[in-house]
Each structure stands twice: as C-alpha cells, then as structure tokens.
Design an enzyme around this catalytic site. Structure first.
Site, PDB file in Angstrom:
ATOM      1  N   SER A  50       0.830  -1.196   0.000  1.00 51.05           N
ATOM      2  CA  SER A  50       0.000   0.000   0.000  1.00 51.05           C
ATOM      3  C   SER A  50       0.876   1.263   0.000  1.00 51.05           C
ATOM      4  O   SER A  50       1.648   1.471  -0.923  1.00 51.05           O
ATOM      5  CB  SER A  50      -0.964  -0.032   1.191  1.00 51.05           C
TER       6      SER A  50
ATOM      7  N   ASP B 243      -9.999  -3.431  -5.580  1.00 51.22           N
ATOM      8  CA  ASP B 243      -9.158  -2.405  -4.957  1.00 51.22           C
ATOM      9  C   ASP B 243      -9.099  -1.204  -5.883  1.00 51.22           C
ATOM     10  O   ASP B 243      -8.816  -1.346  -7.079  1.00 51.22           O
ATOM     11  CB  ASP B 243      -7.755  -2.974  -4.712  1.00 51.22           C
TER      12      ASP B 243
ATOM     13  N   HIS C 298      -8.263  -4.545  -0.998  1.00 56.91           N
ATOM     14  CA  HIS C 298      -7.048  -3.909  -0.502  1.00 56.91           C
ATOM     15  C   HIS C 298      -6.802  -4.333   0.951  1.00 56.91           C
ATOM     16  O   HIS C 298      -7.719  -4.400   1.758  1.00 56.91           O
ATOM     17  CB  HIS C 298      -7.199  -2.391  -0.582  1.00 56.91           C
TER      18      HIS C 298
END
Length: 364
Positions: free
Chosen positions: A153, A255, A281
């Site tokens: 991320s 995501d 995610h």
C-alpha cells in the site's frame, strides 16, 4: 455496493477507517508499539535500531533467522497505513514470515507519519534507511550486493520512490528487486483535471480502502505538492522508468489501486504481476486466510529466488537485467527444452521473435 469478496477475509470485509484528523491523532497515539510476539519467536533474532534522518531519528527493527550466516541478504520493509497509520500486527507477522521463508534479514522501518510529517518526509526517511543500511552493512551482517526493498500500500509507494531516488541520486547500491503489494502509485487519481483509472472510479466504497478514503487523505499527506518531485509521490508519472530493479507487483481484484500496479508493471523493463482474485485492498491483514498464506509464500519464493539465485540448481534463467546483463528468450528456451521434454512446448519456443517479457501467467 456489495462485492463478491471472499469470506475468508472476514471481519476485515466490514472495516472502513474514518480518515479524519481526530481519528488519526487517536489512532497514532494508541496503535501498538512493536508487539511482544516478535521478541518471543525462538527462531528469530531481533535487534532494535535507531536510524538518523533529517531532523531526528526513526526506529527500526532487524529480524534475522537464527544461525543465518553473514553476510546475508536484506529486505528493507516499508509498512502500509496510508502514510498516517503505524504498521498493524499483521505487518510484523508477515515480516517474520519473509525473514524465515526467504532466508534473509528484514529491516522493518518505522518512518515518520502525517499529519505531523507529510510528504516528502516519509520518502526521505525511507531513502535514508536504505543509505544507512548500505553504509552499515558489515555491522548488520548484510551483503551489499543482495539488498532489496519492499512494502504494501503506502509502503509500495515508498518502495517505488526509494528505487527512483537511489537511481536519480546516483547511490552506489544496486537494488536486487522491488516488492510491491497493492501499491499506491498514481497520484493523478483524484487530481483535478485528470481522468481517474477505471478501478479508482469503480471501487468507491470497498472495505479496508477505497477511492473515497483516498480523496479524504490526499490533502493530509500531501498538503504542499510543490515540495515533492512528482516521481516520488506518483511513481508512474516519472519521466524515466529505466535502470530500475525488477519488480514483483501484487494487485487485489476489488481495490481502487488495482490499476496503479498494472500500469506500473507495464512501465518497467522487468515486472512480475499477480492479481489476487476475490480480494480487497489489505486482504493479508487477515494473514491466516488461505489466500493470504498462499500469496505471502509466493512473495517469499520470489525473494528467495533472487537472494539465493546462485544456490538454485535447475531453476530457469532470469529474464531480466542483472548487474548490467540482459537475457532473452533464447536462454529460457534452452532451459525449457532440457526441463520439459514435450515436443509441443519445444516447438513453441524454438524460434523466438521478440525478447522475453516475464509475467505471472506462465508461473501461476
């Protein structure tokens, strides 16, 4: 909207963090310090470290399997959290798996966070951690020729940024690879006057993270965009993507950042792209889920293949630039002919017409 996300990730399929300053201040205060279980693992040696950075110091932890000979390979790991949250328990758990399964040391970096430290502080902290590890390789028991960077991320943003910074600043380190898990790489999404990606438009309310949360956090982490070079806050917008290390890139099906990773993979000379079906995610926050376990093992396998390449007999040649050399499909064809006796596969590879570009399909 409901999405067909796998139930194995429950209860995180219900979680959406409120991205407002009051919540973030509270979360930063109460989110856990490095958990005790890291120190209680009988198979690991753990060292707490301080790394000097501009304006102070940051904490880091060096995880090593017991009896790992020196000098050993090193993964410098940058945790996710939207640049505003500390690493969760799962980040430490996954780092512990990496160090055991990839047989490497892992430097877990606790870079400074917005709100108090917006861009470019996280990027500079992470680059400083790389430089420090390289300079102190001998005392850390690290092989300078086997250093890599990775993160999930926001940590994926920092991973890509550090690769660009090391190249642009002519640092002597030759990173072996970059490992990016559902990375955040395209700041044009949500920027006024720019057309967002399809995944950014579609996934406005997915659990864990979505484009609505991205729009809320953007002004908190990057209030003065002019202070950070565009390439280091939006790596896909870099003018040049050559001379960067090979990449393992993992994207989740549901995501808003899905297309970021796909685009970045297409820009690199060597990228191995994996799409995780049925996942959102941050799916590996539920690190015990079967899909999470499978993907974590796949990442460790990729790392082990690079870190211990010389020890692997019978493995296929790497289709990439390594220490200035380029390998093409001819070398892969030679290996495949020896390894797979099927005439059909041999004939398919007998007359290559273009350089081999690696991807996930042939390995999955």
């Amino acid at each position: 909207m409901k999405y067909p996300i796998s139930r194995e990730f429950f209860p995180y399929t219900l979680f959406k963090a409120p991205m407002n300053p009051a919540f973030l201040r509270m979360a930063q205060r109460y989110m856990p310090q490095p958990p005790r279980f890291v120190y209680k693992d009988a198979d690991l040696d753990v060292r707490a470290l301080s790394i000097p950075v501009e304006g102070g110091e940051i904490d880091a932890f060096l995880l090593s399997p017991k009896n790992l000979p020196s000098p050993a390979p090193l993964l410098i790991n940058y945790h996710g959290g939207g640049f505003v949250l500390e690493g969760a328990f799962s980040h430490y758990r996954i780092a512990m798996v990496y160090t055991k399964q990839a047989r490497c040391r892992v430097l877990y970096v606790r870079y400074r966070l917005a709100l108090d430290h917006p861009f470019p502080t996280p990027q500079e902290d992470c680059c400083a951690a790389l430089c420090w590890a390289y300079d102190h390789a001998q005392e850390l028991g690290v092989d300078r020729d086997r250093i890599a960077v990775g993160g999930d991320s926001a940590g994926g943003t920092l991973t890509a940024a550090v690769c660009l910074m090391a190249r642009d600043r002519h640092h002597p380190v030759k990173l072996l690879f970059q490992l990016l898990v559902y990375p955040w790489l395209d700041a044009r999404n949500g920027r006024e006057g720019c057309t967002p990606s399809e995944s950014y438009r579609r996934f406005t309310d997915t659990p864990m993270w979505n484009s609505s949360l991205s729009r809320k956090v953007d002004p908190l982490i990057d209030p003065t965009p002019e202070n950070t070079p565009i390439a280091y806050r939006s790596p896909v917008e870099a003018e040049d993507h050559t001379q960067l290390p090979p990449a393992y890139i993992e994207v989740a099906e549901f995501d808003c950042l899905h297309d970021d990773g796909v685009l970045y993979a297409s820009l690199l000379e060597n990228a191995e792209l994996h799409e995780v079906k049925g996942a959102m995610h941050g799916f590996d926050t539920k690190w015990t889920a079967p899909t999470s376990q499978r993907m974590i093992a796949k990442r460790a396998e990729y790392m082990r293949g690079w870190f211990w390449k010389e020890e692997q007999e019978g493995s296929p040649p790497t289709m990439s630039r390594l220490h200035g050399r380029k390998r093409t499909i001819e070398s892969f064809s030679a290996w495949w002919t020896r390894a797979v006796p099927s005439p059909r596969w041999r004939s398919a590879l007998a007359a290559p017409k273009r350089p081999w570009r690696p991807g996930c399909s042939i390995w999955d």
